[in-house]
Scaffold this motif. Structure first.
Motif, short mmCIF file in Angstrom:
data_model
loop_
_atom_site.label_atom_id
_atom_site.label_comp_id
_atom_site.label_asym_id
_atom_site.label_seq_id
_atom_site.Cartn_x
_atom_site.Cartn_y
_atom_site.Cartn_z
N LEU A 1 -75.18 37.19 29.68
CA LEU A 1 -74.95 37.43 28.25
C LEU A 1 -73.66 36.77 27.78
CD1 LEU A 1 -75.97 41.21 28.02
CD2 LEU A 1 -77.31 39.23 27.29
N SER A 2 -72.64 36.78 28.64
CA SER A 2 -71.40 36.11 28.29
C SER A 2 -71.60 34.61 28.16
CB SER A 2 -70.32 36.41 29.34
OG SER A 2 -70.00 37.78 29.37
N ILE A 3 -72.44 34.05 29.02
CA ILE A 3 -72.74 32.61 28.92
C ILE A 3 -73.40 32.31 27.57
CG2 ILE A 3 -74.16 30.75 29.87
CD1 ILE A 3 -73.73 32.00 32.63
N LEU A 4 -74.34 33.17 27.16
CA LEU A 4 -75.00 32.96 25.87
C LEU A 4 -73.97 33.00 24.74
CD1 LEU A 4 -78.22 35.16 26.20
CD2 LEU A 4 -78.09 32.67 26.12
N GLN A 5 -73.04 33.93 24.83
CA GLN A 5 -72.02 34.02 23.79
C GLN A 5 -71.13 32.78 23.78
OE1 GLN A 5 -68.64 36.75 24.03
NE2 GLN A 5 -69.27 37.55 22.05
N VAL A 6 -70.76 32.29 24.96
CA VAL A 6 -69.94 31.09 25.04
C VAL A 6 -70.65 29.91 24.40
CG1 VAL A 6 -68.93 29.41 26.63
CG2 VAL A 6 -68.61 31.84 27.04
N VAL A 7 -71.96 29.79 24.62
CA VAL A 7 -72.74 28.70 24.01
C VAL A 7 -72.67 28.79 22.48
CG1 VAL A 7 -75.06 27.77 23.69
CG2 VAL A 7 -74.29 28.42 25.97
N ILE A 8 -72.87 30.00 21.95
CA ILE A 8 -72.80 30.18 20.49
C ILE A 8 -71.42 29.81 19.98
CG2 ILE A 8 -72.86 31.90 18.64
CD1 ILE A 8 -75.00 33.39 20.23
N VAL A 9 -70.39 30.23 20.70
CA VAL A 9 -69.01 29.98 20.27
C VAL A 9 -68.70 28.49 20.29
CG1 VAL A 9 -66.61 30.26 20.99
CG2 VAL A 9 -68.11 32.24 20.84
N ILE A 10 -69.10 27.80 21.36
CA ILE A 10 -68.81 26.37 21.48
C ILE A 10 -69.49 25.60 20.34
CG2 ILE A 10 -69.24 24.31 22.88
CD1 ILE A 10 -68.74 26.00 25.35
N LEU A 11 -70.74 25.93 20.05
CA LEU A 11 -71.44 25.25 18.96
C LEU A 11 -70.73 25.49 17.63
CD1 LEU A 11 -75.18 25.97 19.89
CD2 LEU A 11 -73.94 23.81 20.13
N THR A 12 -70.29 26.73 17.41
CA THR A 12 -69.58 27.04 16.17
C THR A 12 -68.24 26.32 16.10
OG1 THR A 12 -70.62 29.23 16.24
CG2 THR A 12 -68.80 28.92 14.70
N LEU A 13 -67.53 26.25 17.23
CA LEU A 13 -66.24 25.57 17.27
C LEU A 13 -66.40 24.08 16.96
CD1 LEU A 13 -64.36 27.16 20.30
CD2 LEU A 13 -63.70 27.25 17.89
N ILE A 14 -67.46 23.47 17.49
CA ILE A 14 -67.69 22.04 17.22
C ILE A 14 -67.89 21.81 15.73
CG2 ILE A 14 -69.33 20.15 17.55
CD1 ILE A 14 -69.80 21.22 20.38
#
Length: 512
Positions: free
Chosen positions: A209-222
């Motif tokens: 679940l943390s990996i999924l959150q990191v993916v969402i965060v990275i996309l938003t940061l980009i």
């Protein structure tokens, strides 16, 4: 933490697939994204008209109104959550609406918390727009609304989109608000990570679940970085186009006034009033009870002890974040080219990651990465300050880098040509600018550490309870005294955080 999600004595993609195949996983992901999208939409809808009134026109007491608009963002999320519980919960003035511990309450609180981000970002850009373009459209027969939609709005679009990306990031990682306002059955990625780790003892699922959150965060940061770079070109303009408030501004002015009074100040007033009432009468009992551990506790820290823990841990975390953040800001503020520029950009993005990744994920990562040799810090008094310093580090670097970047490179080169050593260049050229921004950096770091809840909730022991952890703990216990103590503790936390930020702003100095 990422490794734990895919490795179990070997590469375990099947375990990852099992977690991703569960319907609850995608329900939680959907609730996280939907909550963030609604909070972002609310902040933009309320923030854009307010940005016009607070930054584009001029009126008496404008500075006071701007200060009121920024109040939510300097408050810890736990304080905001408790304030809305005081407004919407039992005994609150809006209890009759039935919104306590609902998704609607969470979305309203997210809008409240991020309102200042939209107002500041969009308003600062709005000041730089040349009004002659809209005036030309009006001269050609366009109505005020058409001139805004066809001329002004497209010019503001990069700033609105940039602010929206940042707000979405904050809304998707608002653990404190969800824990204090959401219903027990409501879950986001953050609360699910906490549940799987502490209640289910399933660190594998929590890691996925943390990996999924990191993916969402990275996309938003980009997205945020790209939109921010487009906005920066406009914000570098020094001309400010501000006009006296007129009759045509009345609708936006009334709207902004209602937002400031109804949305911004009413939760804080309700929180203070609730902390000072017991059984419908004014009383200081809730504050006197702060020396106790509350009803239903078998021992443990009192709220006063938690305040002391927060102040002490926050000070250590601030020193750690400054020790790391100042050198990083000096590196990132230098103008370089070629491969060094690529490395600088990568470093800047890496530093931003803790700002976007939930503090819950940071705390979870610390709990499984530093619990065995050679870095066994489970019983170290430095564990919580280090985790809080990681959370505060992006704010320290981001507050110092723009100030240091404003130094003309020629000044350093001229000093070096005249025989100054690198250390003397650093002291005489960078030093005054560093002093200018260090107060704000300290304020951000200390206030962030005081209000930090996500990572600390994973790492705090009974003897190291911080004030935010204690407040949520009290809210989760039945009894009027516990509820009143939580309100009183939230008031104290708000005063500490806001006071530190105000002192940091007052201590800001301009370089000579």
């Amino acid at each position: 933490m990422l490794w734990r999600g895919i490795w179990d004595g070997g590469l375990d993609l099947g375990g990852v697939g099992n977690v991703l195949a569960e319907s609850r996983t995608w329900k939680v992901v959907w609730q996280t994204v939907l909550q963030a999208a609604l909070g972002t939409a609310g902040a933009i809808l309320l923030g854009v008209p307010s940005a016009y009134i607070l930054y584009r026109v001029r009126f008496p007491f404008q500075k006071v109104a701007r200060a009121a608009a920024t109040i939510p963002f300097v408050l810890p999320t736990v304080v905001v959550g408790v304030a809305f519980r005081a407004l919407l919960g039992r005994g609150g003035p809006l209890e009759f609406l039935g919104l306590d511990q609902t998704v609607t309450a969470v979305v309203i609180a997210l809008t409240y918390f991020n309102y200042a981000v939209v107002v500041r970002t969009v308003g600062t850009m709005w000041q730089t727009l040349d009004p002659r373009s809209a005036q030309a459209a009006r001269t050609l027969g366009a109505s005020p609304s058409r001139a805004f939609l066809t001329v002004t709005l497209p010019q503001l679009a990069p700033a609105i989109a940039s602010a929206g990306a940042i707000v979405f990031l904050f809304c998707s990682t608002s653990y404190g608000l969800v824990r204090t306002l959401g219903s027990p059955g409501y879950g986001t990625l953050e609360t699910e990570i906490w549940r799987e780790t502490t209640a289910m003892l399933d660190t594998r699922t929590a890691a996925v679940l943390s990996i999924l959150q990191v993916v969402i965060v990275i996309l938003t940061l980009i997205v945020s970085e790209k939109l921010s770079s487009r906005t920066a070109g406009r914000l570098n303009l020094r001309s400010h186009h501000v006009s006296p408030i007129g009759k045509s501004d009345a609708p936006a002015a009334v709207f902004t006034g209602l937002v400031l009074v109804v949305l911004i100040t009413s939760p804080i007033i309700s929180l203070v009033a609730r902390s000072l009432t017991v059984d419908g009468e004014w009383s200081l009992k809730n504050y006197r009870l702060l020396a106790t551990s509350g009803q239903g506790f078998s021992g443990g820290s009192s709220v006063l002890e938690a305040i002391g823990n927060s102040l002490r841990i926050g000070l250590v975390a601030t020193l750690i974040s400054l020790a790391i953040g100042v050198p990083l800001a000096l590196v990132l503020s230098r103008q370089v080219r070629g491969p060094l520029r690529t490395g600088q950009s990568f470093l800047s993005g890496a530093i931003l990651l803790p700002l976007g990744v939930s503090a819950v994920t940071v705390g979870f990562g610390f709990s499984i990465a530093l619990d065995s040799p050679p870095l066994d810090l489970r019983n170290s008094p430095l564990l919580i300050p280090i985790a809080q310093a990681v959370v505060a580090l992006p704010l320290v670097v981001r507050s110092l880098t723009p100030t240091l970047s404003s130094i003309a490179p020629g000044r350093r080169e001229a000093a070096a040509t005249l025989g100054a050593s690198p250390w003397r260049v650093l002291a005489t050229i960078d030093g005054p600018f560093l002093v200018r921004g260090i107060g704000v950096a300290i304020g951000f770091a200390y206030a962030t550490s005081l209000g930090e809840f996500g990572a600390t909730s994973f790492l705090a022991r009974p003897d190291t309870q911080t004030l935010p952890v204690m407040i949520v703990r009290l809210l989760g216990r039945p009894g009027g005294d516990n509820y009143g103590m939580a309100m009183a503790g939230a008031v104290i936390l708000a005063i500490l955080a806001a006071g530190i930020m105000a002192a940091a702003e007052a201590a800001r100095k301009d370089p000579q």
